[in-house]
Write a protein that holds these residues in place. Structure first.
Motif, short mmCIF file in Angstrom:
data_model
loop_
_atom_site.label_atom_id
_atom_site.label_comp_id
_atom_site.label_asym_id
_atom_site.label_seq_id
_atom_site.Cartn_x
_atom_site.Cartn_y
_atom_site.Cartn_z
N LEU A 92 -54.05 -71.49 -114.01
CA LEU A 92 -54.15 -72.80 -113.34
C LEU A 92 -53.34 -72.59 -111.97
O LEU A 92 -53.85 -73.35 -111.02
CB LEU A 92 -53.54 -73.80 -114.10
CG LEU A 92 -53.78 -75.16 -113.37
CD1 LEU A 92 -55.00 -75.65 -113.51
CD2 LEU A 92 -52.82 -76.17 -114.41
N THR A 93 -52.39 -72.09 -112.17
CA THR A 93 -51.49 -71.80 -110.79
C THR A 93 -52.24 -70.71 -109.85
O THR A 93 -52.35 -71.55 -108.66
CB THR A 93 -50.11 -71.18 -111.15
OG1 THR A 93 -49.35 -71.54 -112.08
CG2 THR A 93 -49.29 -71.08 -110.18
N GLY A 94 -52.85 -69.83 -110.20
CA GLY A 94 -53.57 -69.21 -109.25
C GLY A 94 -54.96 -69.77 -108.68
O GLY A 94 -55.09 -69.87 -107.32
N ALA A 95 -55.53 -70.62 -109.55
CA ALA A 95 -56.80 -71.47 -109.23
C ALA A 95 -56.20 -72.52 -108.30
O ALA A 95 -57.05 -72.93 -107.21
CB ALA A 95 -57.54 -71.71 -110.31
N PHE A 176 -52.02 -78.41 -104.50
CA PHE A 176 -50.87 -77.89 -104.55
C PHE A 176 -49.86 -78.42 -105.37
O PHE A 176 -48.82 -77.61 -106.05
CB PHE A 176 -50.26 -77.72 -102.98
CG PHE A 176 -51.01 -76.87 -102.33
CD1 PHE A 176 -51.50 -75.38 -102.77
CD2 PHE A 176 -51.07 -77.03 -101.03
CE1 PHE A 176 -51.94 -74.62 -101.56
CE2 PHE A 176 -51.64 -76.28 -99.84
CZ PHE A 176 -52.14 -74.93 -100.36
N ILE A 177 -50.26 -79.80 -105.77
CA ILE A 177 -49.25 -80.49 -106.61
C ILE A 177 -49.00 -79.95 -107.98
O ILE A 177 -47.81 -79.96 -108.76
CB ILE A 177 -49.59 -82.05 -106.84
CG1 ILE A 177 -48.37 -82.54 -107.19
CG2 ILE A 177 -50.81 -82.07 -107.61
CD1 ILE A 177 -48.86 -84.23 -107.26
N ASN A 178 -49.87 -78.98 -108.49
CA ASN A 178 -49.83 -78.25 -109.72
C ASN A 178 -48.91 -77.20 -109.63
O ASN A 178 -48.20 -77.08 -111.07
CB ASN A 178 -51.24 -77.76 -110.16
CG ASN A 178 -52.25 -79.06 -110.53
OD1 ASN A 178 -52.02 -79.84 -110.79
ND2 ASN A 178 -53.46 -78.50 -110.22
N VAL A 179 -48.74 -76.63 -108.56
CA VAL A 179 -47.92 -75.39 -108.54
C VAL A 179 -46.53 -75.46 -109.24
O VAL A 179 -46.21 -74.82 -109.87
CB VAL A 179 -48.02 -74.68 -107.16
CG1 VAL A 179 -47.27 -73.47 -107.11
CG2 VAL A 179 -49.55 -74.32 -107.04
N PRO A 180 -45.71 -76.45 -108.63
CA PRO A 180 -44.19 -76.33 -108.98
C PRO A 180 -44.20 -76.76 -110.43
O PRO A 180 -43.14 -76.35 -111.15
CB PRO A 180 -43.84 -77.50 -108.04
CG PRO A 180 -44.79 -78.25 -107.41
CD PRO A 180 -45.66 -77.34 -107.41
#
Length: 474
Positions: A92-95, A176-180
């Motif tokens: 999910l982070t990479g996607a 981008f909100i998913n990444v952190p």
């Protein structure tokens, strides 16, 4: 001195941290889903995707998320739930990064497919880690209640803040909100959650995996695209899956589990819960914007305020289930959802209709969230720990499939009428009728065994069978 054994179980500090990680992951996925739906026009414009291609931003995610969830739920049982959960979060982070940096439609749709795949991996694994961490009973009911509340809250928060976030920053913020959040989950999970036990000899039912995945993908695609040949292929593959499972020595989804009343009727109820409510929200969005002329911002507020209030239903639903039973709470939640939709069938073209619509949404969302918790408890109860991945895979798959097919099905019903408001009224009428009929089916399908045998009590039993039964009871 006597010990009070009736006190409710308490959640330890470590279990609270586990809840923070697992429920936070589900909340993140729900928020992301809603934010991106709000941001679709900006996303399409940002990568040069025309209006006709916008639905594929949703479908590219929905197809793998719905079609592969059952498979990954079972793989979590066979190869380790924590391992699959972490793999899903990494993907999910990479996607999300790929989607945020997308410069053309191909990159964007690839990112959406990978996000759907990551959801199919992480969601059932996280839910099975929850159900295996907390023993069946009052504590698990409370935890699943919190899960339902945060799921509902995530969808609502995403819808409320999505437009503002995208307007102030960029559509890329929806990715981008998913990444952190994902990074925090990846750091905490290895220290808080131990790996589940796996069988010594792992044998994957490859024919079952291929037929069920292909069948689900074909059926979902058929509904979304209204494609009859795909529907035929899907039904044939699902029929082949059933035959394969009957004959397999190590089935992907043992038929004895699929036939359990709690699994069968719990997931049927979940399908109705999500299909009908998702479609209702879509139809009311059309009504608010096209008939009453409200802006998307006002529309989001009209849905968001009742939605946030209804989050409380998830918190108390677990206590309702502990007091009254999951069958009773599930039937009641479905009934409330249906009866709250009924007044919407009669809405007119004046804005005075908000006096009916907003209270109906308050009541309906409360019933909806209660039913979500009750169907999850029902569908995962009475099964061994090593089968929780399959059980949660089924409930997660039910949710994803229902969210995907609800809008196309009732939109087709509405499209049979030339006047838009008349079509909305017809589709909502079908919504209410299907839900109320389902209440009856679920109520009788989940009858305790004692009630099931009452009707058969008057039927003469052969002496040989009577003696065999008496011997087994002894």
């Amino acid at each position: 001195m006597t010990t009070d054994t009736t006190a409710p179980p308490r959640i330890s500090g470590r279990q609270r941290l586990i809840l923070f990680v697992l429920l936070g992951a589900g909340f993140m996925l729900a928020v992301d889903f809603s934010i991106l739906n709000v941001a679709l026009p900006w996303v399409g414009a940002g990568v040069g995707l025309g209006p006709t291609g916008l639905p594929w931003i949703t479908s590219a995610y929905a197809l793998p998320a719905a079609g592969l969830t059952l498979l990954f739920g079972r793989l979590a049982d066979l190869f380790g739930r924590r391992r699959l959960f972490l793999s899903g979060v990494v993907l999910l982070t990479g996607a999300s990064l790929l989607g945020g940096f997308a410069s053309n439609p191909e990159m964007l749709l690839t990112a959406r497919v990978l996000q759907g795949l990551a959801t199919a991996m992480a969601t059932p694994a996280a839910l099975s880690l929850l159900t295996s961490t907390f023993v069946e009973g009052a504590m698990r009911d409370r935890v699943l209640g919190l899960n339902g509340a945060l799921l509902s809250g995530g969808f609502t928060v995403g819808a409320l803040v999505g437009g503002t976030l995208v307007s102030l920053l960029s559509w890329r913020a929806a990715f981008f909100i998913n990444v952190p959040v994902a990074v925090v989950i990846l750091l905490l999970t290895p220290y808080l959650i131990s790996e589940s036990s796996v069988p010594d000899r792992v044998k994957l039912d490859l024919p079952g995996a291929v037929t069920v995945t292909g069948g689900l993908l074909a059926v979902i695609y058929a509904v979304v695209e209204r494609n009859i040949p795909a529907a035929v292929v899907g039904v044939l593959l699902l029929a082949a899956f059933w035959v394969v499972e009957l004959r397999s020595s190590a089935p992907l989804a043992p038929v004895r589990i699929l036939k359990r009343p709690t699994v069968k009727w719990g997931n049927y109820a979940g399908l109705v819960v999500f299909t009908m409510e998702t479609a209702m929200i879509f139809l009311m969005t059309l009504y608010l914007q096209r008939v009453l002329g409200f802006s998307p911002l006002i529309t989001g507020l009209i849905f968001g305020v009742p939605g946030l209030a209804a989050v409380g239903a998830g918190v108390i639903a677990g206590r309702f289930i502990g007091r009254f039973g999951s069958r009773e709470v599930l039937a009641a939640g479905l009934s409330v959802q249906a009866l709250a939709t009924l007044p919407l069938v009669f809405l007119g073209t004046g804005r005075v209709a908000l006096a009916v619509l907003i209270p109906a949404l308050f009541v309906g969302f409360f019933g909806h969230v209660t039913a979500i918790v009750a169907y999850t408890v029902t569908g995962t109860s009475g099964l061994a720990n090593e089968e929780q991945g399959l059980a949660t895979g089924l409930t997660s798959m039910t949710q994803q499939v229902a969210i995907t097919v609800g809008i196309p099905i009732l939109s087709s019903v509405a499209a049979t009428q030339s006047v838009e408001l008349t079509g909305i009224h017809l589709a909502l009428s079908v919504n209410v009728a299907v839900t109320l009929v389902s209440v009856v089916l679920v109520w009788f399908g989940l009858r305790p065994r004692g009630e099931r045998s009452t009707a058969a009590a008057a039927v003469p039993v052969p002496r040989e069978a009577e003696e065999e039964l008496a011997g087994s009871l002894d």
